[in-house]
Write an enzyme that holds these catalytic residues in place. Structure first.
Site, mmCIF file in Angstrom:
data_model
loop_
_atom_site.group_PDB
_atom_site.id
_atom_site.type_symbol
_atom_site.label_atom_id
_atom_site.label_comp_id
_atom_site.label_asym_id
_atom_site.label_seq_id
_atom_site.Cartn_x
_atom_site.Cartn_y
_atom_site.Cartn_z
ATOM 1 C CG ASN A 9 -30.901 -17.260 -5.292
ATOM 2 O OD1 ASN A 9 -31.975 -16.859 -4.827
ATOM 3 N ND2 ASN A 9 -30.266 -18.323 -4.812
ATOM 4 C CD1 TRP A 10 -31.649 -10.476 -5.992
ATOM 5 C CD2 TRP A 10 -33.494 -9.492 -5.168
ATOM 6 N NE1 TRP A 10 -31.933 -9.400 -6.796
ATOM 7 C CE2 TRP A 10 -33.058 -8.772 -6.304
ATOM 8 C CE3 TRP A 10 -34.626 -9.062 -4.497
ATOM 9 C CZ2 TRP A 10 -33.720 -7.647 -6.769
ATOM 10 C CZ3 TRP A 10 -35.294 -7.940 -4.963
ATOM 11 C CH2 TRP A 10 -34.838 -7.240 -6.084
ATOM 12 C CE LYS A 11 -27.631 -17.373 -2.141
ATOM 13 N NZ LYS A 11 -26.664 -18.347 -1.725
ATOM 14 C CG HIS A 98 -30.234 -22.754 -4.226
ATOM 15 N ND1 HIS A 98 -29.497 -22.837 -3.066
ATOM 16 C CD2 HIS A 98 -29.623 -21.813 -4.989
ATOM 17 C CE1 HIS A 98 -28.495 -21.976 -3.126
ATOM 18 N NE2 HIS A 98 -28.550 -21.343 -4.291
ATOM 19 C CD GLU A 100 -28.403 -21.029 -0.046
ATOM 20 O OE1 GLU A 100 -29.424 -20.355 -0.255
ATOM 21 O OE2 GLU A 100 -27.253 -20.618 -0.297
ATOM 22 C CD GLU A 170 -26.153 -22.482 -7.961
ATOM 23 O OE1 GLU A 170 -25.778 -21.310 -8.120
ATOM 24 O OE2 GLU A 170 -27.009 -22.811 -7.124
ATOM 25 N N GLY A 176 -21.614 -19.064 -2.015
ATOM 26 C CA GLY A 176 -21.535 -18.127 -0.894
ATOM 27 C C GLY A 176 -20.234 -18.231 -0.114
ATOM 28 C CB SER A 216 -17.965 -17.562 -5.253
ATOM 29 O OG SER A 216 -18.344 -18.013 -3.963
ATOM 30 N N GLY A 237 -25.620 -15.223 -6.638
ATOM 31 C CA GLY A 237 -26.249 -14.964 -5.349
ATOM 32 C C GLY A 237 -25.819 -13.609 -4.811
ATOM 33 N N GLY A 238 -24.855 -13.613 -3.906
ATOM 34 C CA GLY A 238 -24.426 -12.402 -3.200
ATOM 35 C C GLY A 238 -24.199 -11.197 -4.104
HETATM 36 C C1 PEP Z 1 -26.461 -19.080 -5.335
HETATM 37 O O1 PEP Z 1 -27.234 -18.436 -4.639
HETATM 38 O O2 PEP Z 1 -26.857 -20.061 -5.969
HETATM 39 C C2 PEP Z 1 -25.059 -18.674 -5.407
HETATM 40 C C3 PEP Z 1 -24.322 -19.183 -6.347
HETATM 41 O O3 PEP Z 1 -24.630 -17.770 -4.467
HETATM 42 P P1 PEP Z 1 -23.230 -16.969 -4.521
HETATM 43 O O4 PEP Z 1 -23.132 -16.349 -5.881
HETATM 44 O O5 PEP Z 1 -23.324 -15.984 -3.424
HETATM 45 O O6 PEP Z 1 -22.133 -17.999 -4.317
#
Ligand code: PEP
Length: 254
Positions: A9-11, A98, A100, A170, A176, A216, A237-238
């Protein structure tokens, strides 16, 4: 057996050039090895979907997904992107729910269920995200909270519809934040989810459903998380913004 899946997930990161470079690097590294049994899904910003779908086409086990879609089919919804638009770009996956989107854009379960149904109608696989905030976890109400999220959404689908959905647990406090849920926390929740699915859809659909963990995940913790019973992969994500790191995470599925 459930399909093993790792989702990037590049966001809202990367411009056209860096999106191309990241995809190129990932595909190049991937071409030097062989792990076609794990599905890799790149969920990228809307403007780059067509370009990245083109780049990935022909690479077995790599797919492209959107990070959201409209809950309306078409019409006067300025700025929205419909599932049929995604489908016309050959996009085959979409992240729905998600945290967010839920928190920053106030998306509620009823709207999320509409999005799930619309995406299924266009043969786009929803990657449905859910999870509890920190205050709920601290009150030890996380299982009830997640069960309610599922009851309001995917548990309203019929068996055939549900069989096409990917689930991603999640915990919001782990996204994040650099704070991964403990292995015990993750295993407990994945078992609870499968128990709920078993009651509603039966044993076989419950055990064949892919349930991912997100929050994470990185190249250091991925192997331990992915080897937990009931965890079929991750939503990253990151750490998905670096091709080498993302591939290391994929390879941690073993
Ligand atoms: C996400 O974007 O759903 C996520 C889990 O981000 P991260 O891996 O950065 O915590």
């Amino acid at each position: 057996m459930a399909q093993k899946i790792v989702v990037a997930n590049w966001k809202m990161n990367n411009d056209e050039y860096s999106s191309k470079a990241l995809t190129y690097d990932f595909l190049k590294l991937l071409s030097q090895q062989n792990n076609t049994d794990i599905k890799k899904i790149l969920c990228v910003p809307f403007p780059f979907l067509g370009m990245i779908e083109n780049m990935c086409r022909g690479t077995e086990s790599v797919y492209v997904g959107a990070q959201n879609c409209s809950s309306h089919e078409s019409g006067a919804y300025t700025g929205e992107v419909s599932v049929s638009m995604l489908s016309s770009l050959r996009v085959t996956f979409v992240i729905i729910g998600h945290s967010e989107r839920r928190e920053l854009f106030n998306e509620k379960d009823d709207v999320l269920l509409e999005k799930i149904k619309l995406s299924l109608s266009q043969k786009i696989t929803p990657i449905f995200c859910f999870g509890e905030p920190l205050h709920i976890r601290e009150k030890n109400q996380h299982i009830e909270f997640v069960t309610a999220q599922l009851s309001n959404t995917v548990l309203k689908l019929n068996k055939e519809e549900f069989s096409k959905v990917i689930l991603a647990y999640e915990p919001i406090w782990a996204i994040g934040s650099g704070k991964t849920a403990s292995l015990e926390n993750i295993e407990e929740m994945h078992k609870a989810i499968r128990d709920v699915l078993k009651i509603k859809f039966g044993n076989s659909l419950s055990s064949n459903s892919s349930i991912l963990y997100g929050g994470s995940v990185n190249s250091t913790n991925a192997q331990d998380i992915f080897s937990l019973s009931g965890v079929d992969g991750g939503l990253v994500g990151g750490a998905s913004l670096d091709a080498k790191v993302f591939l290391e995470i994929v390879n941690s599925m073993g």
